[in-house]
Scaffold this active site. Structure first.
Site, PDB file in Angstrom:
ATOM      1  N   VAL A  50       0.359  -6.271  15.892  1.00 54.92           N
ATOM      2  CA  VAL A  50       0.905  -7.055  14.774  1.00 54.92           C
ATOM      3  C   VAL A  50       2.382  -7.389  15.012  1.00 54.92           C
ATOM      4  O   VAL A  50       2.812  -8.534  14.805  1.00 54.92           O
ATOM      5  CB  VAL A  50       0.710  -6.321  13.427  1.00 54.92           C
TER       6      VAL A  50
ATOM      7  N   ARG B 144       8.355   1.756  21.903  1.00 53.41           N
ATOM      8  CA  ARG B 144       8.277   2.977  22.723  1.00 53.41           C
ATOM      9  C   ARG B 144       8.415   2.691  24.199  1.00 53.41           C
ATOM     10  O   ARG B 144       9.155   3.339  24.902  1.00 53.41           O
ATOM     11  CB  ARG B 144       6.906   3.640  22.490  1.00 53.41           C
TER      12      ARG B 144
ATOM     13  N   LYS C 262      -0.670   1.028   5.478  1.00 57.95           N
ATOM     14  CA  LYS C 262      -1.465   1.319   4.270  1.00 57.95           C
ATOM     15  C   LYS C 262      -1.660   2.805   4.040  1.00 57.95           C
ATOM     16  O   LYS C 262      -1.610   3.272   2.899  1.00 57.95           O
ATOM     17  CB  LYS C 262      -2.810   0.605   4.327  1.00 57.95           C
TER      18      LYS C 262
ATOM     19  N   LYS D 230      -6.469   1.012   1.161  1.00 61.61           N
ATOM     20  CA  LYS D 230      -6.212  -0.327   0.586  1.00 61.61           C
ATOM     21  C   LYS D 230      -6.580  -0.340  -0.899  1.00 61.61           C
ATOM     22  O   LYS D 230      -5.880  -0.947  -1.715  1.00 61.61           O
ATOM     23  CB  LYS D 230      -6.996  -1.384   1.357  1.00 61.61           C
TER      24      LYS D 230
ATOM     25  N   GLY E  38     -10.294  -5.837  18.808  1.00 55.89           N
ATOM     26  CA  GLY E  38      -8.981  -5.462  18.246  1.00 55.89           C
ATOM     27  C   GLY E  38      -8.979  -5.338  16.734  1.00 55.89           C
ATOM     28  O   GLY E  38      -7.925  -5.376  16.105  1.00 55.89           O
TER      29      GLY E  38
HETATM   30  N1  HSE Z   1      -8.992  -1.674  10.839  1.00 52.57           N
HETATM   31  C1  HSE Z   1      -8.845  -2.527   9.720  1.00 52.57           C
HETATM   32  C2  HSE Z   1     -10.138  -3.230   9.462  1.00 52.57           C
HETATM   33  C3  HSE Z   1      -7.815  -3.589   9.926  1.00 52.57           C
HETATM   34  O1  HSE Z   1     -11.079  -3.091  10.233  1.00 52.57           O
HETATM   35  O2  HSE Z   1     -10.214  -3.945   8.467  1.00 52.57           O
HETATM   36  C4  HSE Z   1      -6.522  -3.361   9.353  1.00 52.57           C
HETATM   37  O3  HSE Z   1      -6.524  -2.786   8.121  1.00 52.57           O
END
Ligand code: HSE
Length: 431
Positions: free
Chosen positions: A14, A45, A105, A205, A187
């Site tokens: 991101v 890093r 989150k 979330k 990804g």
């Molecule tokens: N891993 C999360 C998903 C994406 O699959 O929705 C980011 O919150």
């Protein structure tokens, strides 16, 4: 023209997207905003790692402390995705009066209260659009567009990985593990995909959405969470026969007394409901407000581009807040709500799949237990089998509390004619 200096902490998927799109759409942003957003420092890093974007080496530091120590940096973006380290960074930024933009989150869900107490104390906003549903502007919508509404319910498909897995299981007959590998390769999954499949990514979330909608930071131990790991091809097939799709749903509701419930679990939803047609990595949220009525949001909930779109929107808002300070620091606590319905009292409808002996009297025994607990059956079917052999018995049950249902499951599971642990999935008919 005014310039705002940004410090970017974290250059993963991101972070790289944010840098790329801020650079590519610089002219557009300048025209629309009337000021410039300049990335002044990037803490990462491993400076040698190829991130697919050309970053001027003079911007790079390996110490996030450098961002905090630079007085010219007014806005920091936290995309390190850590817990303690990210918290220290964010609180450090707030103490120094720097506006924080984050997509973290898990951190917000677990430490939101502390973070926003610090934000309010230091009068520094914290923006977090990227933390929920990737590119969908759901945070801004709840915080601003629905400001005049009591939010009565939010139903959301808010984990792209789980939705991708369920979709691939339906469309291509893939097994759970193969579908998860596909989602990881694309990804979408978290670095630790257990959070995706055990429901906790969606739960984080849901906590953020509920907290924002109801003005108190919802404790994570007051919510119910179950992931998609146990869903089988059989459940998908039987649900379809009954006219339902299975989705991992975040459900947030307020009742007439102002108690709220927050839960995340696989859910049978009517095939005709609009959320049933949300497939693949897409997320969607249906929000019902007392003034606005039904609304629907749809978009990509994961991935570099959609998530960086949300971060950039927050950067623009952060800079606007520097130009004209405001009293909303990203989350306004208030006392209109504040209690969560105890999990055992949450009411739902249910799908129940039993593996039972195919012999007379079995259905009567199961129905007897349900009847004694005052749980009604709305439909029942048993695919044909050989007499005496184990066969599936599928029931859809009318509304009952989680507590009633757990007692029923214990009693039914103990019957001699029931050959395997009963499988229960909640049903949402949006009524
Ligand atoms: N891993 C999360 C998903 C994406 O699959 O929705 C980011 O919150």
């Amino acid at each position: 023209m005014q310039h705002f200096a940004i410090g970017l902490a974290g250059m993963g998927n991101v972070g790289a997207g944010v840098f790329k799109h801020l650079t590519q759409n610089r002219a557009l942003l300048r025209e629309r905003l009337g000021f410039e957003l300049d990335v002044k420092k990037i803490a990462l890093r491993d400076p040698k790692k190829d991130r697919g974007v050309a970053v001027p080496p003079e911007l790079i530091t390996t110490q996030w402390q450098d961002l905090l120590d630079d007085p010219s940096i007014q806005i920091v973006v936290e995309l390190m995705g850590q817990k303690e380290e990210s918290l220290r960074f964010m609180l450090g930024a707030i103490e120094r009066g720097k506006i924080v933009v984050t997509g973290n989150k898990a951190l917000l869900a677990e430490h939101g209260r502390e973070i926003f107490e610090a934000a309010t104390k230091h009068k520094v906003p914290v923006f977090f659009e990227a933390a929920v549903a990737g590119g969908i502007p759901i945070i801004k919508s709840i915080r601003e567009a629905f400001i005049g509404n009591h939010i009565q319910s939010i139903h959301g498909i808010i984990n792209g990985t789980s939705n991708y897995i369920l979709t691939r299981m339906v469309e291509s007959g893939l097994g759970f593990a193969e579908a998860l590998v596909e989602a990881q390769e694309a990804g979408y999954a978290e670095a630790d995909p257990t959070l995706d499949v055990d429901g906790w990514d969606a739960a984080h979330k849901a906590v953020i959405l509920a907290s924002l909608a109801y003005g108190f930071w919802v404790p994570t131990d007051k919510i119910f969470v179950e992931g998609v790991e146990q869903i089988t091809a059989n459940d998908i097939c039987f649900a379809k026969k009954l006219g339902y799709s299975i989705k991992l749903l975040g459900i947030i509701k307020a009742d007439a007394k102002g108690e709220i419930e927050v839960r995340v679990h696989p859910t049978l939803i009517p095939e005709k409901h609009v959320l049933a047609s949300v497939n693949g990595v897409f997320n969607a949220l249906a929000v019902h407000g007392d003034i606005v009525g039904d609304t629907l949001f749809y978009g990509r909930g994961a991935g570099q581009d959609p998530t960086s779109s949300s971060v950039i929107a927050d950067l623009a808002e952060a800079a606007a807040a520097l130009q004209a300070p405001r009293s909303n620091y990203g989350f306004m606590p208030h006392g209109l709500y504040g209690t969560c319905t105890p999990i055992d009292d949450i009411v739902s409808e249910y799908y129940l799949r039993l593996t039972v002996e195919d012999r007379p009297g079995v259905i009567a025994q199961v129905a007897g237990i349900l009847g004694s607990l005052n749980i009604g059956i709305s439909s029942i079917f048993q695919p044909e089998g050989d007499e005496g052999a184990a066969v599936p018995l599928i029931l859809v049950l009318h509304k009952a509390t989680h507590g009633q249902m757990n007692t029923a499951l214990e009693k039914i599971g103990a019957l001699e004619c029931v050959k395997k642990t009963p499988r229960m999935i909640r049903v949402e008919n949006f009524a």
